[in-house]
Enzyme design. Sequence first.
Site, PDB file in Angstrom:
ATOM      1  N   SER A  25       0.872  -1.024   0.040  1.00  0.00           N
ATOM      2  CA  SER A  25       0.044   0.175   0.004  1.00  0.00           C
ATOM      3  C   SER A  25       0.802   1.465   0.010  1.00  0.00           C
ATOM      4  O   SER A  25       0.571   2.318  -0.580  1.00  0.00           O
ATOM      5  CB  SER A  25      -0.873  -0.002   1.151  1.00  0.00           C
ATOM      6  OG  SER A  25      -1.862  -1.036   1.298  1.00  0.00           O
ATOM      7  N   ARG A  29       1.449   4.145  -3.111  1.00  0.00           N
ATOM      8  CA  ARG A  29       1.338   5.729  -2.774  1.00  0.00           C
ATOM      9  C   ARG A  29       2.533   6.263  -2.919  1.00  0.00           C
ATOM     10  O   ARG A  29       2.394   7.516  -3.299  1.00  0.00           O
ATOM     11  CB  ARG A  29       0.939   5.915  -1.529  1.00  0.00           C
ATOM     12  CG  ARG A  29      -0.627   5.485  -1.106  1.00  0.00           C
ATOM     13  CD  ARG A  29      -1.137   5.094   0.351  1.00  0.00           C
ATOM     14  NE  ARG A  29      -2.525   4.675   0.551  1.00  0.00           N
ATOM     15  CZ  ARG A  29      -3.118   3.278   0.211  1.00  0.00           C
ATOM     16  NH1 ARG A  29      -2.566   2.674  -0.378  1.00  0.00           N
ATOM     17  NH2 ARG A  29      -4.172   3.513   0.331  1.00  0.00           N
ATOM     18  N   SER A 167     -13.319   1.632   2.697  1.00  0.00           N
ATOM     19  CA  SER A 167     -12.420   1.073   1.720  1.00  0.00           C
ATOM     20  C   SER A 167     -11.457   2.067   1.725  1.00  0.00           C
ATOM     21  O   SER A 167     -11.492   3.223   1.277  1.00  0.00           O
ATOM     22  CB  SER A 167     -13.038   0.549   0.575  1.00  0.00           C
ATOM     23  OG  SER A 167     -12.028   0.840  -0.662  1.00  0.00           O
ATOM     24  N   GLN A 169      -9.203   2.234  -0.623  1.00  0.00           N
ATOM     25  CA  GLN A 169      -8.984   2.284  -2.223  1.00  0.00           C
ATOM     26  C   GLN A 169     -10.036   3.714  -2.696  1.00  0.00           C
ATOM     27  O   GLN A 169      -9.474   4.569  -3.126  1.00  0.00           O
ATOM     28  CB  GLN A 169      -9.274   1.344  -2.751  1.00  0.00           C
ATOM     29  CG  GLN A 169      -8.039   0.147  -2.617  1.00  0.00           C
ATOM     30  CD  GLN A 169      -8.431  -1.156  -3.381  1.00  0.00           C
ATOM     31  OE1 GLN A 169      -9.347  -1.277  -3.980  1.00  0.00           O
ATOM     32  NE2 GLN A 169      -7.296  -1.950  -3.250  1.00  0.00           N
ATOM     33  N   ASP A 315      -7.116  -8.393   3.774  1.00  0.00           N
ATOM     34  CA  ASP A 315      -6.060  -9.356   3.183  1.00  0.00           C
ATOM     35  C   ASP A 315      -5.771 -10.522   4.051  1.00  0.00           C
ATOM     36  O   ASP A 315      -4.827 -11.323   3.375  1.00  0.00           O
ATOM     37  CB  ASP A 315      -4.809  -8.348   3.004  1.00  0.00           C
ATOM     38  CG  ASP A 315      -5.464  -7.299   1.974  1.00  0.00           C
ATOM     39  OD1 ASP A 315      -6.266  -7.585   1.220  1.00  0.00           O
ATOM     40  OD2 ASP A 315      -4.917  -6.221   1.785  1.00  0.00           O
TER      41      ASP A 315
HETATM   42  C1  S3P Z   1      -5.282  -1.391   0.014  1.00  0.00           C
HETATM   43  C2  S3P Z   1      -6.642  -1.348   0.532  1.00  0.00           C
HETATM   44  C3  S3P Z   1      -7.514  -2.628   0.813  1.00  0.00           C
HETATM   45  C4  S3P Z   1      -6.602  -4.014   0.442  1.00  0.00           C
HETATM   46  C5  S3P Z   1      -5.824  -3.615  -0.629  1.00  0.00           C
HETATM   47  C6  S3P Z   1      -4.869  -2.577  -0.362  1.00  0.00           C
HETATM   48  C7  S3P Z   1      -4.707   0.101  -0.235  1.00  0.00           C
HETATM   49  O1  S3P Z   1      -8.684  -2.668  -0.379  1.00  0.00           O
HETATM   50  O2  S3P Z   1      -7.448  -5.083   0.421  1.00  0.00           O
HETATM   51  O3  S3P Z   1      -5.101  -4.978  -0.744  1.00  0.00           O
HETATM   52  O4  S3P Z   1      -3.451   0.054  -0.310  1.00  0.00           O
HETATM   53  O5  S3P Z   1      -5.349   0.992  -0.081  1.00  0.00           O
HETATM   54  P1  S3P Z   1      -9.968  -1.766   0.068  1.00  0.00           P
HETATM   55  O6  S3P Z   1      -9.708  -0.556   0.689  1.00  0.00           O
HETATM   56  O7  S3P Z   1     -10.800  -1.735  -1.216  1.00  0.00           O
HETATM   57  O8  S3P Z   1     -10.738  -2.609   0.991  1.00  0.00           O
END
Ligand code: S3P
Length: 426
Positions: A25, A29, A167, A169, A315
């Site tokens: 993650s 970023r 989420s 994301q 995860d």
């Molecule tokens: C992540 C957010 C998670 C996670 C993914 C990485 C991120 O997904 O499952 O492996 O880096 O923001 P969600 O935010 O959709 O749950």
Amino acid sequence: MEQLNITPLTNSFDIVIDNIASDKSISHRCAMFSLFSDQPSTIKNYLRGEDTMDSLRIAEKLGASIEDNGDVIKITPPKTLREPDDILDCGNAGTGMRLYAGLLAGIEGSFVLTGDKYLRSRPMKRVADPLRDIGASIDGREDGNKAPLHIRGAKLDSFKYHSPIDSAQIKSALILAGIQSDKKSYYKEDLLSRDHTERMLNGMGASISTNKDGWIEIEPLKGKLKPLNITVPTDPSSAFFFAVAAAITPNSKVTLKNVTLNPTRIEAYKILEKMGTKVSYIKNEDVYEPIGDIIVEYNELSGVTVDSNIAWLIDELPALSIVMSIANGKSHVKNAKELRVKESDRISAVVNNLKKCGVSYTEFEDGYEIDGNSTLKKATINSHGDHRIAMSFAIAGLLSGMNIEDTQCIETSFPNFSEILESLKG
Ligand code: S3P
């Protein structure tokens, strides 16, 4: 198709692991956020997995220049992002696609985001809809729900958006859009999802804070941000596979070095503790977030119910299902419907593969109940192209042996996984 054949471990272990994959993650970023500065960012320990290298190549296609000496990656942003003359390939990465969608929605130009067959089947309306509502033009298959996504960036309005899904994301896509607007935006989620975006952007000089009513206040950028200068910590989700290895191998212990101890990322270790495993955390430093070592030691395991903080476990639930299978008594995972739209449908991938290993379970739309007290059988596992499924069942193979099919996906997040797995052998 690549395969992993795991043989049972016949020894206990007490090891220190200092070469687990860097955080996925945070690495994604780093590639993206460096584009908001006017100076070069320097990134040490950038994750050299397929997903994050795809994000770096996209930054390059948008005009960044990348220097990589094998140790440090230097990302020099362009003055203004360039409209690329080709598609932007996010590979397997939902994070790559959703965060770039938010970032590019505010940039003038035409952009096409695509990915592998798994990513192209995952839902994108969760970011496309709120971004369209503030003026972005986004289209794709199924009315913009499935990639390839075509984005025509525009000047974006500010927003007040309460997300129906917890989420990181979605939140990060909206934050990246919000900082490009002219007015303050507000975002809310019911459970704080991983907050690397807020921490890193604030560290670079942005202003993103949470008010007393739980709304995240996103101030527009006043100019360019400071560059990133960061050593990416170890990924707690990747390290967790070896935490599980210690938790299921009698008399074993593992020390996982330099892991991010961000509370939104270590909930799975807390669940292991609830099940009986001994876990301790030693904080060593604070760089955007707390970083330190996690020590995990075998102990007798009992079943557990997991029905809250699901976004903090999304995860790690596949790996936890292996622990649940051998624990004393039933375990139950509830409220986890999001698992169905990850790199694979993780509910069905987990239970169907557990079934092959002789584990009894009941499947629900939002989770599963696992009977526990199982002696796992060696089986041939279908990874469904999902790195977390492949690695979870490889760890289960330490107990019984296992053949894992379609293991190329492990390269997305943890290229040296097999090498470390091998090092557990006495
Ligand atoms: C992540 C957010 C998670 C996670 C993914 C990485 C991120 O997904 O499952 O492996 O880096 O923001 P969600 O935010 O959709 O749950």
